[in-house]
Design a protein around this motif. Sequence first.
Motif, PDB file in Angstrom:
ATOM      1  N   GLU A 178      38.335  17.327  90.121  1.00 20.29           N
ATOM      2  CA  GLU A 178      38.411  15.936  89.672  1.00 20.29           C
ATOM      3  C   GLU A 178      37.200  15.569  88.821  1.00 20.29           C
ATOM      4  OE1 GLU A 178      39.717  12.046  89.132  1.00 20.29           O
ATOM      5  OE2 GLU A 178      40.766  13.876  89.736  1.00 20.29           O
ATOM      6  N   ILE A 179      36.025  16.113  89.159  1.00 23.37           N
ATOM      7  CA  ILE A 179      34.842  15.888  88.330  1.00 23.37           C
ATOM      8  C   ILE A 179      35.082  16.431  86.919  1.00 23.37           C
ATOM      9  CG2 ILE A 179      32.420  16.563  88.003  1.00 23.37           C
ATOM     10  CD1 ILE A 179      32.127  16.527  91.045  1.00 23.37           C
ATOM     11  N   LEU A 180      35.643  17.633  86.849  1.00 24.59           N
ATOM     12  CA  LEU A 180      35.948  18.229  85.543  1.00 24.59           C
ATOM     13  C   LEU A 180      36.932  17.377  84.765  1.00 24.59           C
ATOM     14  CD1 LEU A 180      35.803  20.623  83.573  1.00 24.59           C
ATOM     15  CD2 LEU A 180      37.629  21.708  84.905  1.00 24.59           C
ATOM     16  N   ARG A 181      37.968  16.890  85.440  1.00 21.18           N
ATOM     17  CA  ARG A 181      38.983  16.097  84.751  1.00 21.18           C
ATOM     18  C   ARG A 181      38.441  14.742  84.314  1.00 21.18           C
ATOM     19  NH1 ARG A 181      42.219  12.037  85.229  1.00 21.18           N
ATOM     20  NH2 ARG A 181      41.249  11.453  87.217  1.00 21.18           N
ATOM     21  N   PRO A 190      25.670  16.704  99.769  1.00 17.57           N
ATOM     22  CA  PRO A 190      26.137  18.098  99.696  1.00 17.57           C
ATOM     23  C   PRO A 190      26.842  18.387  98.375  1.00 17.57           C
ATOM     24  CG  PRO A 190      27.680  16.798 100.959  1.00 17.57           C
ATOM     25  CD  PRO A 190      26.579  15.853 100.549  1.00 17.57           C
ATOM     26  N   TYR A 191      27.208  19.666  98.207  1.00 18.94           N
ATOM     27  CA  TYR A 191      28.055  20.047  97.079  1.00 18.94           C
ATOM     28  C   TYR A 191      29.436  19.408  97.233  1.00 18.94           C
ATOM     29  CZ  TYR A 191      24.953  23.757  95.332  1.00 18.94           C
ATOM     30  OH  TYR A 191      23.911  24.456  94.788  1.00 18.94           O
ATOM     31  N   PRO A 192      30.101  19.094  96.111  1.00 22.09           N
ATOM     32  CA  PRO A 192      31.484  18.603  96.220  1.00 22.09           C
ATOM     33  C   PRO A 192      32.427  19.711  96.661  1.00 22.09           C
ATOM     34  CG  PRO A 192      30.868  18.905  93.918  1.00 22.09           C
ATOM     35  CD  PRO A 192      29.620  19.111  94.725  1.00 22.09           C
ATOM     36  N   MET A 213      35.110  13.588  84.044  1.00 20.96           N
ATOM     37  CA  MET A 213      33.852  13.442  83.314  1.00 20.96           C
ATOM     38  C   MET A 213      33.803  14.232  82.011  1.00 20.96           C
ATOM     39  SD  MET A 213      32.462  11.425  85.479  1.00 20.96           S
ATOM     40  CE  MET A 213      30.789  11.268  84.845  1.00 20.96           C
ATOM     41  N   SER A 214      34.784  15.085  81.743  1.00 22.21           N
ATOM     42  CA  SER A 214      34.681  15.952  80.570  1.00 22.21           C
ATOM     43  C   SER A 214      35.191  15.309  79.290  1.00 22.21           C
ATOM     44  CB  SER A 214      35.444  17.263  80.819  1.00 22.21           C
ATOM     45  OG  SER A 214      36.820  16.994  81.067  1.00 22.21           O
ATOM     46  N   VAL A 215      35.929  14.216  79.367  1.00 28.63           N
ATOM     47  CA  VAL A 215      36.503  13.603  78.166  1.00 28.63           C
ATOM     48  C   VAL A 215      35.853  12.246  77.895  1.00 28.63           C
ATOM     49  CG1 VAL A 215      38.613  12.835  77.042  1.00 28.63           C
ATOM     50  CG2 VAL A 215      38.677  14.805  78.580  1.00 28.63           C
ATOM     51  N   ASP A 216      36.221  11.254  78.667  1.00 27.56           N
ATOM     52  CA  ASP A 216      35.685   9.902  78.487  1.00 27.56           C
ATOM     53  C   ASP A 216      35.203   9.416  79.850  1.00 27.56           C
ATOM     54  OD1 ASP A 216      34.978   7.467  77.507  1.00 27.56           O
ATOM     55  OD2 ASP A 216      37.014   6.668  77.376  1.00 27.56           O
ATOM     56  N   PRO A 217      33.931   9.617  80.184  1.00 27.96           N
ATOM     57  CA  PRO A 217      33.448   9.273  81.527  1.00 27.96           C
ATOM     58  C   PRO A 217      33.659   7.788  81.832  1.00 27.96           C
ATOM     59  CG  PRO A 217      31.834  10.611  80.364  1.00 27.96           C
ATOM     60  CD  PRO A 217      32.884  10.236  79.365  1.00 27.96           C
ATOM     61  N   PRO A 218      34.142   7.455  83.012  1.00 34.15           N
ATOM     62  CA  PRO A 218      34.355   6.049  83.367  1.00 34.15           C
ATOM     63  C   PRO A 218      33.030   5.351  83.630  1.00 34.15           C
ATOM     64  CG  PRO A 218      34.818   7.447  85.250  1.00 34.15           C
ATOM     65  CD  PRO A 218      34.543   8.370  84.104  1.00 34.15           C
ATOM     66  N   SER A 219      33.087   4.037  83.654  1.00 36.69           N
ATOM     67  CA  SER A 219      31.911   3.222  83.963  1.00 36.69           C
ATOM     68  C   SER A 219      32.293   2.194  85.016  1.00 36.69           C
ATOM     69  CB  SER A 219      31.369   2.536  82.705  1.00 36.69           C
ATOM     70  OG  SER A 219      32.366   1.692  82.138  1.00 36.69           O
ATOM     71  N   GLN A 247      34.014   0.338  92.999  1.00 36.53           N
ATOM     72  CA  GLN A 247      33.543   0.397  91.615  1.00 36.53           C
ATOM     73  C   GLN A 247      32.587   1.570  91.405  1.00 36.53           C
ATOM     74  OE1 GLN A 247      34.114  -1.208  88.699  1.00 36.53           O
ATOM     75  NE2 GLN A 247      35.838  -2.288  89.630  1.00 36.53           N
ATOM     76  N   VAL A 248      31.731   1.820  92.417  1.00 32.14           N
ATOM     77  CA  VAL A 248      30.839   2.984  92.318  1.00 32.14           C
ATOM     78  C   VAL A 248      31.655   4.270  92.344  1.00 32.14           C
ATOM     79  CG1 VAL A 248      28.893   4.190  93.378  1.00 32.14           C
ATOM     80  CG2 VAL A 248      28.968   1.690  93.409  1.00 32.14           C
ATOM     81  N   GLN A 249      32.698   4.295  93.175  1.00 29.19           N
ATOM     82  CA  GLN A 249      33.503   5.506  93.296  1.00 29.19           C
ATOM     83  C   GLN A 249      34.447   5.711  92.113  1.00 29.19           C
ATOM     84  OE1 GLN A 249      35.143   4.869  97.228  1.00 29.19           O
ATOM     85  NE2 GLN A 249      33.565   6.166  98.169  1.00 29.19           N
ATOM     86  N   ARG A 250      34.528   4.744  91.220  1.00 29.73           N
ATOM     87  CA  ARG A 250      35.211   4.995  89.946  1.00 29.73           C
ATOM     88  C   ARG A 250      34.464   6.043  89.132  1.00 29.73           C
ATOM     89  NH1 ARG A 250      36.279   0.005  86.270  1.00 29.73           N
ATOM     90  NH2 ARG A 250      36.979   1.755  85.009  1.00 29.73           N
ATOM     91  N   VAL A 251      33.137   6.067  89.306  1.00 27.23           N
ATOM     92  CA  VAL A 251      32.300   6.995  88.558  1.00 27.23           C
ATOM     93  C   VAL A 251      32.002   8.243  89.368  1.00 27.23           C
ATOM     94  CG1 VAL A 251      30.095   7.256  87.345  1.00 27.23           C
ATOM     95  CG2 VAL A 251      31.277   5.051  87.320  1.00 27.23           C
ATOM     96  N   ILE A 252      31.680   8.057  90.648  1.00 29.79           N
ATOM     97  CA  ILE A 252      31.281   9.170  91.504  1.00 29.79           C
ATOM     98  C   ILE A 252      32.507   9.734  92.216  1.00 29.79           C
ATOM     99  CG2 ILE A 252      29.797   9.874  93.406  1.00 29.79           C
ATOM    100  CD1 ILE A 252      28.333   9.038  90.868  1.00 29.79           C
ATOM    101  N   VAL A 253      32.726  11.016  92.073  1.00 27.63           N
ATOM    102  CA  VAL A 253      33.844  11.685  92.739  1.00 27.63           C
ATOM    103  C   VAL A 253      33.374  12.152  94.113  1.00 27.63           C
ATOM    104  CG1 VAL A 253      35.484  13.583  92.642  1.00 27.63           C
ATOM    105  CG2 VAL A 253      34.783  12.419  90.534  1.00 27.63           C
ATOM    106  N   GLY A 254      34.127  11.773  95.156  1.00 29.50           N
ATOM    107  CA  GLY A 254      33.722  12.148  96.504  1.00 29.50           C
ATOM    108  C   GLY A 254      32.458  11.407  96.920  1.00 29.50           C
TER     109      GLY A 254
END
Length: 361
Positions: free
Chosen positions: A203-206, A194-196, A208-214, A35-42
Amino acid sequence: MSSATQGQSAQPTLQGQTQGANQRVAQLLGEAISQVQRVIVGQEHMVEQLMVGLLAKGHILLEGVPGVAKTLAVRSFATVVGGEFARIQFTPDLVPSDIVGTRIYKASQEGFDVELGPVFVNFVLADEINRAPAKVQSAMLELMAEKQVSIGGRTHPAPKPFIVIATQNPVESEGVYPLPEAQRDRFLLKVDVPYPRGNEEFEILRRMSVDPPSSNPVLNPDLVLDLQRRAEDVFVHNLVAEYIVRLVLATRTPAEFNMPDLTSVIQIGCSPRATLGLVAASRALALIHGRDYVLPTDVQSVAKDVMSHRLVLGFDAVADNINPAQVVERIVAMVPPPTPVWNNQQQGSPNHQQAPQPDFH
Protein backbone atom coordinates in the motif's frame (compact mmCIF):
# COMPACT_ATOMS: atom_id res chain seq x y z
CA MET A 1 -20.08 6.12 39.69
CA SER A 2 -20.36 9.67 38.42
CA SER A 3 -18.18 11.48 35.92
CA ALA A 4 -15.64 14.03 37.05
CA THR A 5 -16.00 16.04 33.87
CA GLN A 6 -16.60 19.69 34.66
CA GLY A 7 -16.59 22.99 32.80
CA GLN A 8 -17.89 23.91 29.40
CA SER A 9 -16.03 24.27 26.15
CA ALA A 10 -15.88 27.41 24.09
CA GLN A 11 -16.32 25.27 20.98
CA PRO A 12 -19.94 24.70 19.90
CA THR A 13 -19.31 21.07 18.94
CA LEU A 14 -18.04 20.15 22.39
CA GLN A 15 -20.51 21.89 24.68
CA GLY A 16 -22.38 19.92 27.27
CA GLN A 17 -21.54 17.11 29.67
CA THR A 18 -23.71 14.32 28.30
CA GLN A 19 -22.71 11.02 26.77
CA GLY A 20 -23.53 12.59 23.40
CA ALA A 21 -20.86 15.24 23.99
CA ASN A 22 -18.34 12.49 24.74
CA GLN A 23 -19.26 10.78 21.48
CA ARG A 24 -18.78 14.05 19.57
CA VAL A 25 -15.34 14.41 21.12
CA ALA A 26 -14.51 10.85 20.11
CA GLN A 27 -15.73 11.50 16.53
CA LEU A 28 -13.62 14.66 16.31
CA LEU A 29 -10.51 12.91 17.58
CA GLY A 30 -11.21 9.95 15.31
CA GLU A 31 -11.43 12.28 12.32
CA ALA A 32 -8.08 13.84 13.27
CA ILE A 33 -6.47 10.41 13.55
CA SER A 34 -7.95 9.30 10.21
CA GLN A 35 -6.54 12.40 8.51
CA VAL A 36 -3.05 11.38 9.66
CA GLN A 37 -3.68 7.85 8.42
CA ARG A 38 -4.53 9.20 4.98
CA VAL A 39 -0.79 9.80 4.68
CA ILE A 40 0.68 7.14 6.97
CA VAL A 41 0.06 3.52 5.99
CA GLY A 42 -0.39 1.27 9.01
CA GLN A 43 1.33 2.35 12.26
CA GLU A 44 -2.08 2.75 13.92
CA HIS A 45 -0.56 2.40 17.38
CA MET A 46 1.97 5.17 16.76
CA VAL A 47 -0.67 7.57 15.43
CA GLU A 48 -3.00 6.90 18.35
CA GLN A 49 -0.17 7.40 20.84
CA LEU A 50 0.66 10.75 19.25
CA MET A 51 -2.89 11.85 20.06
CA VAL A 52 -2.63 10.38 23.58
CA GLY A 53 0.54 12.38 24.22
CA LEU A 54 -1.06 15.57 22.94
CA LEU A 55 -4.16 15.23 25.14
CA ALA A 56 -2.05 14.25 28.16
CA LYS A 57 0.32 17.24 27.68
CA GLY A 58 3.27 14.87 27.42
CA HIS A 59 6.30 14.61 25.17
CA ILE A 60 6.80 11.61 22.92
CA LEU A 61 9.90 9.71 21.82
CA LEU A 62 9.61 7.69 18.61
CA GLU A 63 12.25 5.02 18.09
CA GLY A 64 12.68 3.06 14.88
CA VAL A 65 15.05 2.34 12.04
CA PRO A 66 15.39 4.96 9.28
CA GLY A 67 12.64 5.14 6.70
CA VAL A 68 9.59 3.96 8.69
CA ALA A 69 7.79 7.35 8.37
CA LYS A 70 8.52 8.76 11.83
CA THR A 71 9.16 12.28 10.56
CA LEU A 72 6.33 12.13 8.03
CA ALA A 73 3.90 11.03 10.74
CA VAL A 74 4.84 13.96 12.98
CA ARG A 75 4.56 16.43 10.11
CA SER A 76 1.13 15.12 9.16
CA PHE A 77 0.03 15.12 12.80
CA ALA A 78 1.09 18.76 13.24
CA THR A 79 -0.85 19.70 10.10
CA VAL A 80 -4.01 18.01 11.38
CA VAL A 81 -3.77 19.49 14.88
CA GLY A 82 -2.94 23.01 13.70
CA GLY A 83 -0.72 25.57 15.37
CA GLU A 84 2.90 26.42 14.65
CA PHE A 85 5.35 23.67 13.82
CA ALA A 86 9.14 23.52 13.62
CA ARG A 87 11.52 20.73 12.73
CA ILE A 88 15.04 20.74 14.17
CA GLN A 89 17.56 18.34 12.68
CA PHE A 90 19.90 17.47 15.54
CA THR A 91 23.58 17.12 14.66
CA PRO A 92 26.75 16.76 16.80
CA ASP A 93 27.84 20.34 16.11
CA LEU A 94 24.70 21.97 17.54
CA VAL A 95 24.99 24.39 20.46
CA PRO A 96 22.12 25.36 22.83
CA SER A 97 21.70 28.81 21.27
CA ASP A 98 20.86 27.14 17.96
CA ILE A 99 17.61 25.80 19.39
CA VAL A 100 16.58 28.06 22.32
CA GLY A 101 17.90 31.41 21.06
CA THR A 102 20.55 33.89 22.18
CA ARG A 103 21.28 37.54 22.93
CA ILE A 104 22.30 39.65 19.94
CA TYR A 105 23.95 43.07 20.20
CA LYS A 106 22.15 45.76 18.23
CA ALA A 107 24.20 48.90 17.63
CA SER A 108 21.09 50.98 16.91
CA GLN A 109 19.78 50.26 20.40
CA GLU A 110 23.23 50.22 22.04
CA GLY A 111 22.25 47.08 23.87
CA PHE A 112 21.42 43.41 23.58
CA ASP A 113 18.19 42.01 22.24
CA VAL A 114 16.94 38.44 22.67
CA GLU A 115 16.48 36.42 19.50
CA LEU A 116 14.27 33.44 20.33
CA GLY A 117 15.11 30.08 18.78
CA PRO A 118 12.98 27.74 16.69
CA VAL A 119 11.60 25.86 19.73
CA PHE A 120 9.05 28.58 20.49
CA VAL A 121 6.26 26.90 18.56
CA ASN A 122 3.39 24.58 19.48
CA PHE A 123 5.02 21.44 18.05
CA VAL A 124 8.74 20.79 18.03
CA LEU A 125 10.02 17.85 15.99
CA ALA A 126 13.43 17.00 17.42
CA ASP A 127 14.69 14.79 14.62
CA GLU A 128 17.40 12.28 15.63
CA ILE A 129 17.62 13.77 19.10
CA ASN A 130 20.30 11.30 20.20
CA ARG A 131 22.79 12.93 17.84
CA ALA A 132 22.84 16.15 19.90
CA PRO A 133 25.66 16.75 22.42
CA ALA A 134 25.23 17.04 26.19
CA LYS A 135 24.85 20.85 26.29
CA VAL A 136 21.95 20.74 23.86
CA GLN A 137 20.37 17.90 25.85
CA SER A 138 20.52 20.02 29.03
CA ALA A 139 18.83 22.91 27.22
CA MET A 140 16.12 20.52 26.07
CA LEU A 141 15.61 19.32 29.65
CA GLU A 142 14.44 22.70 30.91
CA LEU A 143 12.30 23.19 27.82
CA MET A 144 10.58 19.82 28.23
CA ALA A 145 10.23 19.81 32.01
CA GLU A 146 9.38 23.45 32.71
CA LYS A 147 8.10 24.47 29.25
CA GLN A 148 10.25 27.57 29.43
CA VAL A 149 13.73 28.77 28.43
CA SER A 150 16.10 31.06 30.35
CA ILE A 151 18.16 33.44 28.19
CA GLY A 152 20.26 36.23 29.65
CA GLY A 153 18.63 36.01 33.06
CA ARG A 154 15.10 36.24 31.67
CA THR A 155 12.58 33.42 31.42
CA HIS A 156 10.62 32.97 28.22
CA PRO A 157 7.61 30.61 28.42
CA ALA A 158 6.78 28.29 25.55
CA PRO A 159 3.43 28.80 23.78
CA LYS A 160 0.38 26.72 24.66
CA PRO A 161 -0.18 23.98 23.74
CA PHE A 162 3.44 22.82 23.61
CA ILE A 163 4.74 19.35 22.87
CA VAL A 164 8.11 17.89 21.87
CA ILE A 165 8.06 14.86 19.59
CA ALA A 166 11.54 13.41 19.23
CA THR A 167 12.83 10.64 16.99
CA GLN A 168 15.89 8.47 17.30
CA ASN A 169 17.40 5.59 15.36
CA PRO A 170 18.46 2.62 17.51
CA VAL A 171 20.92 1.29 14.92
CA GLU A 172 23.23 4.31 14.88
CA SER A 173 26.53 4.09 16.71
CA GLU A 174 28.78 6.76 15.15
CA GLY A 175 28.40 10.32 16.45
CA VAL A 176 25.56 9.39 18.80
CA TYR A 177 25.00 10.63 22.33
CA PRO A 178 22.58 8.20 24.03
CA LEU A 179 19.82 9.93 26.00
CA PRO A 180 20.53 9.88 29.74
CA GLU A 181 17.97 8.30 32.06
CA ALA A 182 16.94 11.72 33.39
CA GLN A 183 15.94 12.90 29.95
CA ARG A 184 14.24 9.66 28.93
CA ASP A 185 12.14 10.07 32.06
CA ARG A 186 10.91 13.44 30.74
CA PHE A 187 9.14 11.72 27.86
CA LEU A 188 5.63 10.61 28.71
CA LEU A 189 5.65 7.94 25.99
CA LYS A 190 8.32 6.05 24.10
CA VAL A 191 6.80 4.39 21.07
CA ASP A 192 8.63 1.72 19.09
CA VAL A 193 7.95 2.10 15.35
CA PRO A 194 8.30 -1.29 13.61
CA TYR A 195 8.67 -2.19 9.95
CA PRO A 196 5.39 -2.24 7.99
CA ARG A 197 3.81 -5.59 7.21
CA GLY A 198 3.75 -7.03 3.70
CA ASN A 199 0.32 -5.72 2.70
CA GLU A 200 1.19 -2.32 4.20
CA GLU A 201 4.43 -2.20 2.22
CA PHE A 202 2.42 -2.77 -0.98
CA GLU A 203 0.00 0.00 0.00
CA ILE A 204 2.93 2.35 0.66
CA LEU A 205 4.19 1.62 -2.86
CA ARG A 206 0.77 2.21 -4.37
CA ARG A 207 -0.07 5.34 -2.38
CA MET A 208 3.25 7.19 -2.27
CA SER A 209 4.81 6.44 -5.66
CA VAL A 210 2.51 8.58 -7.84
CA ASP A 211 0.73 11.45 -6.10
CA PRO A 212 1.34 11.32 -2.32
CA PRO A 213 -1.77 12.28 -0.32
CA SER A 214 -1.85 15.11 2.19
CA SER A 215 -3.75 15.63 5.43
CA ASN A 216 -6.18 18.45 6.21
CA PRO A 217 -6.41 20.52 9.42
CA VAL A 218 -9.06 19.32 11.86
CA LEU A 219 -8.18 20.93 15.20
CA ASN A 220 -6.72 24.27 16.31
CA PRO A 221 -4.73 25.37 19.38
CA ASP A 222 -7.76 26.63 21.31
CA LEU A 223 -9.65 23.41 20.67
CA VAL A 224 -6.61 21.37 21.71
CA LEU A 225 -6.45 23.25 25.03
CA ASP A 226 -10.14 22.50 25.60
CA LEU A 227 -9.60 18.81 24.81
CA GLN A 228 -6.65 18.72 27.21
CA ARG A 229 -8.86 20.13 29.98
CA ARG A 230 -11.49 17.51 29.22
CA ALA A 231 -8.87 14.79 29.42
CA GLU A 232 -7.81 16.05 32.85
CA ASP A 233 -11.43 15.77 34.04
CA VAL A 234 -11.85 12.12 33.05
CA PHE A 235 -12.82 10.16 36.16
CA VAL A 236 -10.36 7.67 37.70
CA HIS A 237 -11.85 5.27 40.24
CA ASN A 238 -9.86 4.69 43.44
CA LEU A 239 -9.41 1.01 42.62
CA VAL A 240 -8.06 1.88 39.16
CA ALA A 241 -5.67 4.37 40.78
CA GLU A 242 -4.52 1.66 43.21
CA TYR A 243 -3.99 -0.67 40.25
CA ILE A 244 -1.73 1.94 38.62
CA VAL A 245 0.28 2.29 41.83
CA ARG A 246 0.67 -1.49 42.10
CA LEU A 247 2.01 -1.68 38.54
CA VAL A 248 4.68 0.90 39.34
CA LEU A 249 5.56 -0.67 42.70
CA ALA A 250 5.97 -4.03 40.99
CA THR A 251 8.91 -2.59 39.03
CA ARG A 252 10.66 -1.64 42.29
CA THR A 253 9.93 -4.67 44.47
CA PRO A 254 8.87 -7.45 42.07
CA ALA A 255 9.35 -10.16 44.72
CA GLU A 256 6.41 -8.74 46.69
CA PHE A 257 4.21 -9.29 43.63
CA ASN A 258 5.15 -12.96 43.10
CA MET A 259 7.86 -12.18 40.54
CA PRO A 260 11.13 -12.92 42.38
CA ASP A 261 12.88 -13.74 39.10
CA LEU A 262 12.63 -10.07 38.08
CA THR A 263 14.61 -8.90 41.11
CA SER A 264 17.91 -9.53 39.33
CA VAL A 265 16.54 -8.31 35.99
CA ILE A 266 15.39 -4.82 37.06
CA GLN A 267 18.17 -2.61 38.41
CA ILE A 268 16.12 0.59 38.78
CA GLY A 269 12.32 0.64 38.74
CA CYS A 270 9.94 3.31 37.46
CA SER A 271 9.86 6.75 39.04
CA PRO A 272 6.71 8.53 40.30
CA ARG A 273 6.53 10.19 36.88
CA ALA A 274 5.44 6.79 35.60
CA THR A 275 2.49 6.80 38.03
CA LEU A 276 1.40 10.25 36.92
CA GLY A 277 2.06 9.35 33.28
CA LEU A 278 -0.11 6.24 33.48
CA VAL A 279 -3.01 8.29 34.85
CA ALA A 280 -2.65 11.04 32.26
CA ALA A 281 -2.24 8.67 29.31
CA SER A 282 -5.13 6.47 30.45
CA ARG A 283 -7.40 9.50 30.72
CA ALA A 284 -6.42 10.62 27.22
CA LEU A 285 -7.07 7.17 25.77
CA ALA A 286 -10.46 7.00 27.49
CA LEU A 287 -11.39 10.38 25.96
CA ILE A 288 -10.33 9.16 22.50
CA HIS A 289 -12.71 6.22 22.97
CA GLY A 290 -15.56 8.53 23.98
CA ARG A 291 -15.63 7.74 27.70
CA ASP A 292 -15.42 10.03 30.74
CA TYR A 293 -14.01 7.31 32.99
CA VAL A 294 -10.88 5.14 32.89
CA LEU A 295 -11.00 1.36 32.61
CA PRO A 296 -8.17 -1.01 33.58
CA THR A 297 -7.83 -1.88 29.89
CA ASP A 298 -6.86 1.74 29.21
CA VAL A 299 -4.04 1.44 31.73
CA GLN A 300 -2.90 -1.85 30.21
CA SER A 301 -2.91 -0.34 26.71
CA VAL A 302 -0.53 2.50 27.63
CA ALA A 303 1.59 0.68 30.23
CA LYS A 304 4.33 -0.48 27.86
CA ASP A 305 4.85 2.92 26.24
CA VAL A 306 4.79 4.77 29.58
CA MET A 307 6.91 2.40 31.68
CA SER A 308 9.42 0.56 29.48
CA HIS A 309 11.81 3.47 28.84
CA ARG A 310 11.88 4.29 32.56
CA LEU A 311 13.22 0.87 33.54
CA VAL A 312 16.95 0.30 33.91
CA LEU A 313 17.82 -3.38 33.49
CA GLY A 314 20.78 -5.12 35.07
CA PHE A 315 23.93 -6.08 33.18
CA ASP A 316 23.00 -9.76 32.96
CA ALA A 317 19.55 -8.92 31.61
CA VAL A 318 21.05 -6.70 28.91
CA ALA A 319 23.54 -9.44 28.03
CA ASP A 320 20.64 -11.88 27.69
CA ASN A 321 18.86 -9.49 25.29
CA ILE A 322 15.92 -8.98 27.62
CA ASN A 323 13.74 -6.12 26.40
CA PRO A 324 12.23 -3.66 28.94
CA ALA A 325 8.92 -3.96 27.06
CA GLN A 326 8.90 -7.70 27.80
CA VAL A 327 9.40 -6.96 31.49
CA VAL A 328 6.46 -4.54 31.48
CA GLU A 329 4.26 -7.09 29.69
CA ARG A 330 5.13 -9.65 32.35
CA ILE A 331 4.25 -7.21 35.15
CA VAL A 332 0.93 -6.29 33.51
CA ALA A 333 0.11 -10.00 33.17
CA MET A 334 0.95 -10.75 36.81
CA VAL A 335 -0.60 -7.78 38.65
CA PRO A 336 -4.36 -8.40 38.86
CA PRO A 337 -6.59 -5.52 37.72
CA PRO A 338 -9.87 -4.54 39.37
CA THR A 339 -12.98 -6.02 37.77
CA PRO A 340 -15.55 -3.56 36.37
CA VAL A 341 -19.18 -4.24 37.30
CA TRP A 342 -21.52 -2.45 34.94
CA ASN A 343 -24.59 -0.51 36.06
CA ASN A 344 -27.07 0.09 33.23
CA GLN A 345 -30.12 1.20 35.19
CA GLN A 346 -32.51 3.68 33.67
CA GLN A 347 -33.02 6.97 35.43
CA GLY A 348 -35.83 9.43 34.79
CA SER A 349 -37.70 9.20 31.52
CA PRO A 350 -37.55 5.95 29.53
CA ASN A 351 -36.30 8.03 26.59
CA HIS A 352 -33.26 9.23 28.58
CA GLN A 353 -31.17 6.24 29.49
CA GLN A 354 -27.94 6.85 31.33
CA ALA A 355 -24.80 5.52 29.66
CA PRO A 356 -23.40 2.38 31.30
CA GLN A 357 -21.11 3.28 34.18
CA PRO A 358 -18.81 0.76 35.84
CA ASP A 359 -18.12 0.22 39.48
CA PHE A 360 -15.06 -1.83 40.44
CA HIS A 361 -14.58 -4.81 42.72
